[in-house]
Design a protein around this motif. Structure first.
Motif, mmCIF file in Angstrom:
data_model
loop_
_atom_site.group_PDB
_atom_site.id
_atom_site.type_symbol
_atom_site.label_atom_id
_atom_site.label_comp_id
_atom_site.label_asym_id
_atom_site.label_seq_id
_atom_site.Cartn_x
_atom_site.Cartn_y
_atom_site.Cartn_z
ATOM 1 N N GLU A 157 -33.144 -54.250 -24.879
ATOM 2 C CA GLU A 157 -33.627 -53.865 -26.053
ATOM 3 C C GLU A 157 -34.168 -52.638 -26.244
ATOM 4 N N ALA A 158 -35.216 -52.119 -25.213
ATOM 5 C CA ALA A 158 -35.498 -50.839 -25.051
ATOM 6 C C ALA A 158 -34.439 -49.772 -25.137
ATOM 7 N N ILE A 159 -33.436 -50.097 -24.371
ATOM 8 C CA ILE A 159 -32.189 -49.114 -24.499
ATOM 9 C C ILE A 159 -31.605 -49.095 -25.870
ATOM 10 N N ARG A 160 -31.532 -50.065 -26.356
ATOM 11 C CA ARG A 160 -30.901 -50.377 -27.793
ATOM 12 C C ARG A 160 -31.780 -49.320 -28.577
ATOM 13 N N ARG A 161 -33.099 -49.416 -28.786
ATOM 14 C CA ARG A 161 -34.101 -48.663 -29.417
ATOM 15 C C ARG A 161 -33.855 -47.115 -29.189
ATOM 16 N N ALA A 162 -33.659 -46.818 -28.050
ATOM 17 C CA ALA A 162 -33.439 -45.519 -27.616
ATOM 18 C C ALA A 162 -32.241 -44.910 -28.007
ATOM 19 N N LEU A 163 -31.165 -45.418 -28.049
ATOM 20 C CA LEU A 163 -29.788 -44.788 -28.471
ATOM 21 C C LEU A 163 -29.887 -44.749 -29.915
ATOM 22 N N VAL A 164 -30.528 -45.744 -30.666
ATOM 23 C CA VAL A 164 -30.802 -45.434 -32.111
ATOM 24 C C VAL A 164 -31.566 -44.216 -32.515
ATOM 25 N N LEU A 165 -32.750 -44.147 -31.866
ATOM 26 C CA LEU A 165 -33.768 -42.895 -32.170
ATOM 27 C C LEU A 165 -33.289 -41.603 -31.461
ATOM 28 N N CYS A 166 -32.075 -41.554 -30.694
ATOM 29 C CA CYS A 166 -31.850 -40.401 -30.389
ATOM 30 C C CYS A 166 -30.251 -40.164 -31.098
ATOM 31 N N ALA A 167 -30.044 -40.737 -32.143
ATOM 32 C CA ALA A 167 -28.595 -40.645 -32.909
ATOM 33 C C ALA A 167 -28.621 -39.396 -33.513
ATOM 34 N N LEU A 214 -45.270 -49.672 -19.457
ATOM 35 C CA LEU A 214 -45.464 -48.340 -18.530
ATOM 36 C C LEU A 214 -46.114 -48.651 -17.417
ATOM 37 N N LEU A 215 -45.225 -47.748 -16.290
ATOM 38 C CA LEU A 215 -46.203 -47.460 -14.976
ATOM 39 C C LEU A 215 -47.589 -47.114 -15.307
ATOM 40 N N ALA A 216 -48.492 -47.500 -14.319
ATOM 41 C CA ALA A 216 -49.823 -47.237 -14.578
ATOM 42 C C ALA A 216 -50.108 -45.820 -14.411
ATOM 43 N N SER A 217 -49.287 -45.129 -13.586
ATOM 44 C CA SER A 217 -49.642 -43.623 -13.506
ATOM 45 C C SER A 217 -48.907 -42.921 -14.723
ATOM 46 N N ASP A 218 -47.858 -43.471 -15.390
ATOM 47 C CA ASP A 218 -47.381 -42.866 -16.633
ATOM 48 C C ASP A 218 -48.405 -43.274 -17.849
ATOM 49 N N ARG A 219 -48.858 -44.068 -17.821
ATOM 50 C CA ARG A 219 -50.073 -44.574 -18.843
ATOM 51 C C ARG A 219 -51.060 -43.432 -18.653
ATOM 52 N N MET A 263 -40.260 -42.306 -19.628
ATOM 53 C CA MET A 263 -40.919 -43.461 -19.240
ATOM 54 C C MET A 263 -40.440 -44.521 -19.401
ATOM 55 N N LEU A 264 -39.200 -44.848 -20.199
ATOM 56 C CA LEU A 264 -38.397 -45.873 -20.380
ATOM 57 C C LEU A 264 -37.578 -45.985 -18.908
ATOM 58 N N GLU A 265 -37.115 -45.086 -18.597
ATOM 59 C CA GLU A 265 -36.146 -44.909 -17.077
ATOM 60 C C GLU A 265 -37.148 -45.479 -16.145
ATOM 61 N N ARG A 266 -38.517 -44.902 -15.966
ATOM 62 C CA ARG A 266 -39.426 -45.458 -15.071
ATOM 63 C C ARG A 266 -39.960 -46.724 -15.185
ATOM 64 N N ALA A 267 -40.116 -46.929 -16.342
ATOM 65 C CA ALA A 267 -40.643 -48.641 -16.622
ATOM 66 C C ALA A 267 -39.586 -49.534 -16.032
ATOM 67 N N TYR A 268 -38.384 -49.353 -16.319
ATOM 68 C CA TYR A 268 -37.708 -50.392 -15.786
ATOM 69 C C TYR A 268 -36.737 -49.984 -14.514
ATOM 70 N N SER A 269 -37.320 -49.156 -13.765
ATOM 71 C CA SER A 269 -36.413 -48.597 -12.571
ATOM 72 C C SER A 269 -34.956 -48.475 -12.898
ATOM 73 N N LEU A 270 -34.593 -47.829 -13.859
ATOM 74 C CA LEU A 270 -33.114 -47.376 -14.274
ATOM 75 C C LEU A 270 -32.876 -46.263 -13.394
ATOM 76 N N PRO A 271 -31.342 -46.188 -13.186
ATOM 77 C CA PRO A 271 -30.786 -45.180 -12.460
ATOM 78 C C PRO A 271 -31.416 -43.638 -12.649
ATOM 79 N N ARG A 272 -31.674 -42.737 -11.965
ATOM 80 C CA ARG A 272 -32.352 -41.505 -12.088
ATOM 81 C C ARG A 272 -31.167 -40.865 -13.040
ATOM 82 N N GLY A 273 -31.626 -40.201 -13.968
ATOM 83 C CA GLY A 273 -30.820 -39.433 -15.004
ATOM 84 C C GLY A 273 -30.541 -40.417 -16.327
ATOM 85 N N ALA A 274 -31.147 -41.558 -16.024
ATOM 86 C CA ALA A 274 -30.651 -42.504 -17.189
ATOM 87 C C ALA A 274 -31.278 -42.034 -18.523
#
Length: 376
Positions: free
Chosen positions: A200-210, A299-304, A326-337
């Motif tokens: 769901e967060a990925i969906r929001r990101a794609l729309v906000l970047c359109a 969010l990761l505590a450090s990012d917050r 922060m999205l990439e780091r929060a969900y441990s997505l691949p580096r560069g996501a």
């Protein structure tokens, strides 16, 4: 809202309006368009003060535009409108796709639905196979996307089919697998083996970047499209422009900043110098895309902690660049996501710009002023 800085000369509204020769209402419009920075008065929170350097720069620009030769030489300076579009508008701190608030769309829309809105017609899936991805390293996204898009379309170009195919091709560059009959955010979620919440967060990101009005990459796309280039080649131009560190490549700078701070490295945060990923000239009051994406992220505590520190010192909040990292780091997505999502989402806007400019039928061809190089 950004606090005043000791390094800035600030003007009250009356003085700023007088220098510009405009009404206070027009001054507020300049602020909403990111042309003049506005700050709360340290003596009266109800009073706004305005950056004198921004006001003076506008006065100089106006003087320049009265001289045809100088106006032509500076026509492509940052922030000057160079063409009309009916796709996206940035107004009063809001991002609007065809008049619809992007943050509101992000609450439930898919990227495909937003792409149809931006392009002005429904996407259609062709049955022809997509070129096979050659790897799944999200960090090599641009090179792989360009290679995949360089495959010629298997049949004469049909914008409705091509737009759908191009979106799916670009998404496959980030995952290493071709999307099937599912929304692109679900494709990323499944390919990256992450949770429904992350999807769901990925969906929001794609729309906000359109799309983001006439960004550098959208301009590159329109230049390519104006020559009659195919949609795929126009999108390649956008991918190349987006990769720069002053555009979508800023996600790499933001990630390094977060990682350095997380490791305990000293990285200064100062009032006088914007932190990459925490300031956008078009949004004096904060990037609505960043706010809409960060909201609800685990969010990761450090990012917050870093985000709070920057807000306390500079008054700035995350832009879309920082929010994607922060999205990439929060969900441990691949580096560069973060960049892969940015580029995939923005492809929808690039397609709309290419199609719109084709319909206008004009070649973008500025003139250069030759200057004899001095002998060394």
């Amino acid at each position: 809202m950004r606090p005043s800085s000791a390094s800035l000369d600030l003007l009250p509204a009356a003085e700023a309006s007088h220098r510009l020769g405009i009404s206070p209402a027009s001054l507020y419009s300049y602020v909403s368009r990111g042309l003049v920075r506005s700050f709360a008065s340290p003596h009266d929170p109800r009073q706004r003060l305005y950056a004198a350097e921004d006001v003076d720069a506008l006065v100089k620009r106006r003087t320049r535009m009265r001289r045809p030769t100088v106006a032509a030489e500076t026509a492509l300076d940052w922030g000057l409108p160079v063409m009309e579009t009916g796709i996206t508008q940035i107004e009063d701190g809001r991002l609007l796709y065809r008049g619809v608030d992007a943050a509101s769309l992000a609450a439930s829309a898919t990227l495909e639905e937003v792409a149809a809105l931006l392009i002005g017609s429904d996407l259609q899936h062709a049955k022809t196979p997509l070129p096979a991805p050659d790897g799944n390293d999200a960090g090599d996204f641009v090179g792989r996307a360009i290679r995949l898009l360089s495959h010629p379309a298997p049949e004469p170009e049909n914008p409705a089919f091509e737009a759908s195919a191009i979106l799916r091709i670009v998404a496959s560059a980030g995952t290493g697998s071709a999307p099937q009959d599912q929304p692109l955010h679900a494709h990323f979620r499944d390919a990256w083996k992450t949770s429904l919440e992350a999807g769901e967060a990925i969906r929001r990101a794609l729309v906000l970047c359109a799309d983001h009005e006439l960004s550098a990459s959208a301009f590159a796309v329109r230049v390519a499209a104006s020559t009659g280039a195919t949609l795929r080649n126009a999108v390649i131009a956008g991918q190349a422009a987006l990769s720069g560190p002053l555009h979508g490549g800023a996600t790499e700078i933001v990630r390094k900043f977060f990682e350095d701070r997380e490791r305990g490295n000293v990285v200064e945060v100062a009032k006088s110098r914007p932190v990459t990923g925490f300031h956008h000239q078009l949004y004096p009051q904060g990037d609505p895309r960043g706010a809409a994406l960060v909201e609800g992220l685990p969010l990761l505590a450090s990012d917050r902690a870093i985000t709070k520190e920057i807000a306390d010192i500079t008054g700035e909040q995350p832009t879309i660049d920082a929010a994607l990292v922060m999205l990439e780091r929060a969900y441990s997505l691949p580096r560069g996501a973060a960049f892969a999502l940015f580029a995939t989402g923005r492809t929808a806007g690039w397609l709309a710009h290419a199609i719109e400019h084709r319909a206008q039928g004009t070649l973008i061809r500025p003139r250069a002023r030759y200057v004899l190089a001095e002998a060394s």
